[in-house]
Structures are given as structure tokens and as C-alpha cells.
Design a protein around this motif. Structure first.
Motif, PDB file in Angstrom:
ATOM      1  N   LYS A  91       3.963   3.080 -10.611  1.00 19.27           N
ATOM      2  CA  LYS A  91       4.035   1.733 -10.060  1.00 19.27           C
ATOM      3  C   LYS A  91       5.295   1.020 -10.530  1.00 19.27           C
ATOM      4  CE  LYS A  91       1.654  -2.709  -9.877  1.00 19.27           C
ATOM      5  NZ  LYS A  91       0.469  -3.487 -10.275  1.00 19.27           N
ATOM      6  N   ARG A  92       5.653   1.221 -11.788  1.00 22.88           N
ATOM      7  CA  ARG A  92       6.862   0.576 -12.303  1.00 22.88           C
ATOM      8  C   ARG A  92       8.078   0.989 -11.474  1.00 22.88           C
ATOM      9  NH1 ARG A  92       6.604   2.494 -17.198  1.00 22.88           N
ATOM     10  NH2 ARG A  92       5.169   0.872 -17.890  1.00 22.88           N
ATOM     11  N   ARG A  93       8.147   2.239 -11.128  1.00 23.34           N
ATOM     12  CA  ARG A  93       9.261   2.725 -10.314  1.00 23.34           C
ATOM     13  C   ARG A  93       9.188   2.185  -8.893  1.00 23.34           C
ATOM     14  NH1 ARG A  93       8.363   7.762 -10.897  1.00 23.34           N
ATOM     15  NH2 ARG A  93       7.532   8.324  -8.851  1.00 23.34           N
TER      16      ARG A  93
ATOM     17  N   VAL B 164       0.865  -1.181   0.000  1.00 20.87           N
ATOM     18  CA  VAL B 164       0.000   0.000   0.000  1.00 20.87           C
ATOM     19  C   VAL B 164       0.904   1.235   0.000  1.00 20.87           C
ATOM     20  CG1 VAL B 164      -1.800   1.264   1.236  1.00 20.87           C
ATOM     21  CG2 VAL B 164      -1.798  -1.248   1.235  1.00 20.87           C
ATOM     22  N   VAL B 165       0.791   2.014  -1.042  1.00 22.46           N
ATOM     23  CA  VAL B 165       1.669   3.180  -1.202  1.00 22.46           C
ATOM     24  C   VAL B 165       1.119   4.356  -0.410  1.00 22.46           C
ATOM     25  CG1 VAL B 165       2.576   4.849  -2.856  1.00 22.46           C
ATOM     26  CG2 VAL B 165       2.515   2.415  -3.445  1.00 22.46           C
ATOM     27  N   HIS B 166       1.979   4.969   0.344  1.00 17.01           N
ATOM     28  CA  HIS B 166       1.653   6.180   1.083  1.00 17.01           C
ATOM     29  C   HIS B 166       2.966   6.869   1.411  1.00 17.01           C
ATOM     30  CE1 HIS B 166       2.973   4.313   4.888  1.00 17.01           C
ATOM     31  NE2 HIS B 166       2.445   3.215   4.376  1.00 17.01           N
ATOM     32  N   GLU B 167       2.891   8.056   1.968  1.00 21.19           N
ATOM     33  CA  GLU B 167       4.094   8.786   2.301  1.00 21.19           C
ATOM     34  C   GLU B 167       4.907   7.987   3.336  1.00 21.19           C
ATOM     35  OE1 GLU B 167       1.071   9.892   2.059  1.00 21.19           O
ATOM     36  OE2 GLU B 167       1.253  11.219   0.311  1.00 21.19           O
TER      37      GLU B 167
ATOM     38  N   ARG C 225     -14.719  -3.025 -12.174  1.00 18.67           N
ATOM     39  CA  ARG C 225     -14.020  -1.737 -12.244  1.00 18.67           C
ATOM     40  C   ARG C 225     -13.024  -1.658 -11.090  1.00 18.67           C
ATOM     41  NH1 ARG C 225     -16.074   2.203 -15.331  1.00 18.67           N
ATOM     42  NH2 ARG C 225     -15.447   3.814 -13.842  1.00 18.67           N
ATOM     43  N   ASN C 226     -11.802  -2.010 -11.368  1.00 16.60           N
ATOM     44  CA  ASN C 226     -10.744  -1.978 -10.379  1.00 16.60           C
ATOM     45  C   ASN C 226      -9.926  -0.701 -10.510  1.00 16.60           C
ATOM     46  OD1 ASN C 226     -11.530  -4.544  -9.559  1.00 16.60           O
ATOM     47  ND2 ASN C 226     -10.039  -5.571 -10.868  1.00 16.60           N
ATOM     48  N   VAL C 227      -9.140  -0.424  -9.487  1.00 17.04           N
ATOM     49  CA  VAL C 227      -8.168   0.662  -9.562  1.00 17.04           C
ATOM     50  C   VAL C 227      -6.808   0.114  -9.146  1.00 17.04           C
ATOM     51  CG1 VAL C 227      -9.792   2.562  -9.207  1.00 17.04           C
ATOM     52  CG2 VAL C 227      -8.743   1.464  -7.221  1.00 17.04           C
ATOM     53  N   ARG C 228      -5.770   0.564  -9.853  1.00 15.54           N
ATOM     54  CA  ARG C 228      -4.400   0.184  -9.566  1.00 15.54           C
ATOM     55  C   ARG C 228      -3.535   1.443  -9.585  1.00 15.54           C
ATOM     56  NH1 ARG C 228      -3.799  -5.202 -13.469  1.00 15.54           N
ATOM     57  NH2 ARG C 228      -5.437  -6.412 -12.437  1.00 15.54           N
ATOM     58  N   TYR C 229      -2.374   1.333  -8.988  1.00 13.03           N
ATOM     59  CA  TYR C 229      -1.484   2.486  -9.010  1.00 13.03           C
ATOM     60  C   TYR C 229      -1.101   2.809 -10.454  1.00 13.03           C
ATOM     61  CZ  TYR C 229      -1.254   1.779  -3.997  1.00 13.03           C
ATOM     62  OH  TYR C 229      -1.589   1.639  -2.666  1.00 13.03           O
ATOM     63  N   ARG C 230      -0.954   4.101 -10.736  1.00 12.06           N
ATOM     64  CA  ARG C 230      -0.689   4.547 -12.107  1.00 12.06           C
ATOM     65  C   ARG C 230       0.594   3.911 -12.630  1.00 12.06           C
ATOM     66  NH1 ARG C 230      -2.596  10.934 -11.680  1.00 12.06           N
ATOM     67  NH2 ARG C 230      -4.617  10.439 -10.721  1.00 12.06           N
ATOM     68  N   THR C 231       0.515   3.455 -13.858  1.00  6.75           N
ATOM     69  CA  THR C 231       1.543   2.573 -14.411  1.00  6.75           C
ATOM     70  C   THR C 231       2.966   3.114 -14.305  1.00  6.75           C
ATOM     71  OG1 THR C 231      -0.090   1.584 -15.898  1.00  6.75           O
ATOM     72  CG2 THR C 231       2.247   1.304 -16.470  1.00  6.75           C
TER      73      THR C 231
END
Length: 357
Positions: A333-335, A252-255, A324-330
Motif C-alpha cells: 500500500k505504501r508503494r 480499489v487495487v486490481h490489475e 475486523r477490517n481488512v486493508r491492503y498490505r502495508t
């Protein structure tokens, strides 16, 4: 008197069951395990009025998981090709779960409630699997699932460690793969069930302990075993004859998320013996969320959605099933995937990353 793991997780008061489960020894055994529960016969395990698809069920989200059990037959048997975590997804011996992880994808399919459903025709399922393995022959070449064995995921829609509190289905599967050359079972878990340590897997079952930083786990991994206890169990399961891998998921991405993961990896390095670290491998899976599940979660655990639902970081993606899913922007996310790869290499170099996405 201290409660057992089963008593803490389950207080089964209502069992919905198909009539045919009484024809199976496994069905009768489960009913006998919960003699005080009310029994309600239903036409089909996936069609229970007032339970599935009931928006009002949000208010009873955790209560249903703790107090409701469903028994049915598995009608259609197939081993679906996978290629990521496993070579094949085995036919389910259960679905649903007594735990309440806020990001779980199973409620997307079942709607508003997903207590454990146990399939009682276990003999038919194990027979199918034995024949399927025999048809494969020897694995022709190593792949990311395993260098030697065909790998069958036996817990796609639930948690086998918790299922083992309800029935002997999981033990039957572990026993099956203990006696098969060239194939192994695999399941991910967030629950440490030490009863499994008394079984004899003989290297035929891979247990994948799912881990995330403790602060996030306390918020999102509800009703699960605390992360430090999962780490502490790795050595014991290796010693008992299981292959043990790790699932770093969901990320889970966050600061500040990278430093939390660095600390977790250090906890694993410090808490797992050298022999166990030498056999480790892991999967890295970043969060995929769902628009419908987001709405459900707002009804019972809105604090989780502050971390899971991040339109500023996510983009929509329609799944193959039309959800309808959501994912981190490509590009981001790659980084981020590479960031976590480097952290694993730095802090837990023995742990091979089988795949990351």
C-alpha cells in the motif's frame, strides 16, 4: 414526463418516527413532504424491529433505501476532533443513505439496512455548532484541513446532497456557515443535486466530489450520479460560491488500476476550467473493507466482492471500535499510495493532495 432527481432516488412508502419528531417544525415538514407514506411510531430511531440487525433484510437492501425513511431526535451533541478531512466531525443531522455503494462503512454499524434517518431537532444542532465555532477563536496555524478556517464535516454518516432531497437540514447548515467567519462546512458526495446551486454558500461550504474510474464506479457506486456528471458539476458549484475539492476514493487495487486512474485524472483535467482547477485540492483514500460487510454483500451484490475482497492483497486490522477490517498490505500500500501521488502530480498538477492513505 421525466422524473425529478428526488423521484428517481426516493419513493418513500414507510416512515418510522419517534413521537417527539412531531414537536419539531422540521419533523412536521418532512412528514408533509411525503403525505402518502405509512407512518409507524417507534420508541427509538435506532431500534426498529425487522429493519436493523435483520439478516433477512439483505434481500431488500436497495428497496429499503428507496422506500423507507426514519425520523428521530439527535440526543447527544458533540464535535469530535478529526484532523484528516476536517478539524471536527459535526454532530450528525442524519445518517444512512439512499444510495448503495458496495464498500460503504455505515452498514457495518447499523446492520443489514441503512436507509436515511433525519434528525429533526436541527435548531439545537445548529445552535451547538455556532457556539462550538465561537469557542475555538481564530485558527492558530494552517494545517492539512485548511490554511485559515476551522473545517467541520457535516456529512460523516450519509450524503448531504441526497439528504437535501428529504429535508432542509443541509440548507440550514450551509446558511449557518455562510454567515460565520473563520469556519466552513464540508461534505463528500457522489450525487449531483443541482438544487444546491440556488443557495448562497458564500465560500462557507466545501463540497468534495468523490470520484473513481468509471468502470469501477458502475460496479461499486450503485444509485449514484455517473462520474462524468460529477466532473461536469465542478465548475457550476465553484461558480455558485462553493469551494470544491475532490475525493479520490476508495482506490480499489486490481490489475491495471494505475492506468484507469490516469485516464480519470485526464478526464478531470479536460473537464474542469482553469479557475476551478486552481482552487482544487484532493484526498486519496485506499479501500478499507470489513469482514461482516463482505458477508452482507455476498447476499445482494456478490460481483462487487470479487474486487473488494482480495485476501491475496489484504491483511486484517482490528479497528478502534473492535471491528475486523481488512486493508491492503502495508508495504504494498505504501508503494501504491506513492504511485497515485505521482499520477496526480503528472496529470492534474494544480490539484494539491491534502492527505493520502
Amino acid at each position: 414526463m421525466a422524473r425529478t432527481a428526488a423521484e428517481r432516488m426516493l419513493d418513500v412508502r414507510t416512515i418510522f418516527h419517534e413521537a417527539a419528531v412531531l414537536d419539531h417544525p422540521r419533523g412536521r415538514a418532512v412528514l408533509e413532504r411525503f403525505p402518502d407514506a405509512e407512518r409507524v411510531e417507534v420508541r427509538a430511531h435506532q431500534e426498529i424491529p425487522g429493519l436493523y440487525g435483520n439478516p433477512g433484510g439483505v434481500e431488500d437492501w436497495v428497496r429499503n433505501k428507496r422506500q423507507v425513511l426514519v425520523l428521530g431526535e439527535k440526543k447527544s451533541l458533540s464535535a469530535r476532533p478529526n484532523g484528516r478531512s476536517s478539524d471536527f466531525i459535526a454532530p450528525s443531522t442524519s445518517n444512512g443513505c439512499a444510495m448503495a455503494c458496495a464498500y460503504c462503512y455505515v452498514p457495518r454499524r447499523k446492520g443489514y439496512a441503512n436507509p436515511i434517518t433525519v434528525f429533526t431537532n436541527i435548531d439545537r444542532i445548529t445552535g451547538y455548532l455556532a457556539r462550538h465555532v465561537e469557542r475555538q477563536g481564530s485558527k492558530p496555524a494552517p494545517n492539512q484541513c485548511d490554511p485559515v478556517d476551522w473545517v467541520y464535516d457535516i456529512g460523516e454518516n450519509g450524503d448531504c446532497s441526497v439528504d437535501a432531497l428529504v429535508s432542509d437540514n443541509v440548507r440550514d447548515l450551509v446558511d449557518l456557515f455562510a454567515g460565520i467567519d473563520g469556519a466552513k462546512a464540508s461534505f463528500a458526495t457522489k450525487f449531483v443535486n443541482r438544487e444546491l446551486l440556488g443557495w448562497d454558500p458564500r465560500g462557507g461550504t466545501r463540497v468534495r466530489f468523490s470520484l473513481m474510474p468509471e468502470r469501477m464506479a458502475k460496479l461499486l457506486d450503485l444509485r449514484t450520479t455517473p462520474v462524468p456528471e460529477r466532473i461536469a458539476a465542478v465548475d457550476d458549484f465553484v461558480e455558485a460560491g462553493y469551494e470544491v475539492h475532490l475525493n479520490f476514493s476508495p482506490v480499489v487495487v486490481h490489475e491495471g488500476w494505475q492506468e484507469e486512474w490516469r485516464e480519470l485524472l485526464r478526464q478531470v483535467a479536460d473537464g474542469v476550467s482553469a479557475p476551478a482547477r486552481a482552487q482544487l485540492a484532493c484526498e486519496v483514500i485506499f479501500l478499507t473493507h470489513n469482514e461482516a460487510l463482505h458477508e452482507v454483500n455476498l447476499g445482494w451484490h456478490p460481483r462487487a466482492e470479487e474486487w473488494l475482497w482480495r485476501p491475496d492483497l489484504q491483511e486484517p486490522k482490528v479497528s478502534q471500535s473492535g471491528q475486523r477490517n481488512v486493508r491492503y498490505r502495508t508495504p504494498w500500500k505504501r508503494r501504491w499510495v506513492e504511485d497515485l501521488r505521482r499520477l496526480v502530480e503528472q496529470e492534474l498538477p494544480e490539484c494539491r493532495i491534502r492527505y493520502a492513505f
